[in-house]
Design an enzyme around this catalytic site. Sequence first.
Site, short mmCIF file in Angstrom:
data_model
loop_
_atom_site.label_atom_id
_atom_site.label_comp_id
_atom_site.label_asym_id
_atom_site.label_seq_id
_atom_site.Cartn_x
_atom_site.Cartn_y
_atom_site.Cartn_z
CE LYS A 209 -3.96 -2.13 2.28
NZ LYS A 209 -3.67 -3.43 2.67
O1 LIG Z 1 -4.82 -4.10 -0.04
C1 LIG Z 1 -5.82 -4.75 0.44
O2 LIG Z 1 -5.10 -6.76 0.02
C2 LIG Z 1 -6.59 -4.33 1.53
C3 LIG Z 1 -7.09 -3.49 0.81
C4 LIG Z 1 -8.62 -3.44 1.86
O3 LIG Z 1 -9.37 -3.52 1.29
N1 LIG Z 1 -9.29 -4.23 2.97
C5 LIG Z 1 -7.96 -5.57 3.11
O4 LIG Z 1 -7.99 -6.48 4.09
N2 LIG Z 1 -6.84 -5.81 2.73
C6 LIG Z 1 -5.42 -6.87 2.76
O5 LIG Z 1 -5.68 -7.63 2.87
C7 LIG Z 1 -6.06 -8.69 3.37
C8 LIG Z 1 -6.50 -9.51 4.34
O6 LIG Z 1 -6.97 -10.53 5.15
P1 LIG Z 1 -8.11 -11.23 5.98
O7 LIG Z 1 -9.24 -9.77 6.28
O8 LIG Z 1 -7.43 -12.14 7.24
O9 LIG Z 1 -8.54 -12.38 4.74
C9 LIG Z 1 -4.95 -7.96 4.70
O10 LIG Z 1 -3.57 -7.96 4.30
C10 LIG Z 1 -5.18 -6.97 4.01
O11 LIG Z 1 -4.24 -6.06 4.96
#
Ligand SMILES: O=C(O)c1cc(=O)[nH]c(=O)n1[C@@H]1O[C@H](COP(=O)(O)O)[C@@H](O)[C@H]1O
Length: 321
Positions: free
Chosen positions: A113
Amino acid sequence: MTAEATARVGTAGRAPFGARLAATMESVGPLCLGIDPHPGLLKDWGLDDTAAGLEAFSLTALEAAAGGGSPLVAALKPQVALYERHGSAGMAALERLLAEAREAGILTIADAKRGDIGSTMAGYAAAWLADGSALAADAVTLSPFLGFESLRPALDMAAETGRGVFVLALTSNPEGASVQHVGHDDGSAAPSASPASAGSRPAEAARGAAGGSVAARIVAAAAAENALRAGGDRLGPVGLVVGATVADRARELGIDLSAVRGALLAPGYGAQGATAEGMRSGFADAWPAVLATSSRGILRAGPTVAGLAEALRTNLSDLQG
Ligand SMILES: O=C(O)c1cc(=O)[nH]c(=O)n1[C@@H]1O[C@H](COP(=O)(O)O)[C@@H](O)[C@H]1O
């Protein structure tokens, strides 16, 4: 991969990212495994929260994803923050994961990011997208909130090296709306995405009927970039992050995600509550471009490779059902 994409293989011997991702999503399916070595998960896996623990965790996840030569994911998305916690040793663990994934032929998206003023952005582009960088992934996540055009060095570097970017547009967290929805319904028109695309379908579609929310402007800018860069490919180098938890918000904001010609990275599937059924109806016409990503929802099935592989198969068939 289209013949044209193959013909555009650059000096690095790499076809454009969009073409590579589209081909992989077609053959494997729309699942991305997020590798997020949280302290709690490491503990559950019987690993120490150290650089060595992170490396073991990462390589186990990779082994499961590689499926003994028949990959179970279209891409891996390591969460950079969780490696940064351990300084240079943590980043070395991330470098090892990126190198081993490259060796296994699995696409990687570094979830860093990044976003900064253009001249500093060039440093981030060199770190994550340049040939020869130890941290180079196939794509990196970017934050456009210093202005989409501040991302230019990364957009150009990605196009040059056959890599890609995923720009945050509508994030999965509830707080995201306080910034990303601003401008919706305020009566102002979003600007044309670029002179080259002014009046074109992508810019108009992304701008939407209801005015220029911040998210709509980001989507329009990405669509304009892909219109210039995608050639004959279905997907260009500029993807967007659109949370699986907010898949239906784009339509409410008057945004047509199917006109972007970029992959839609959709986090929130699994641990944050989004379901495959909800995503299919929320993304609607844009569903073929969606790469659903789940981290904790799958990683909780560890620490065995067999347990993880089983969870990956279940998630994949859920998404393909
Ligand atoms: O850019 C991302 O991947 C991201 C964007 C977003 O809007 N929301 C989001 O959860 N993420 C990332 O996606 C992953 C979600 O993880 P889980 O919720 O464990 O599946 C994390 O690494 C967050 O930082």
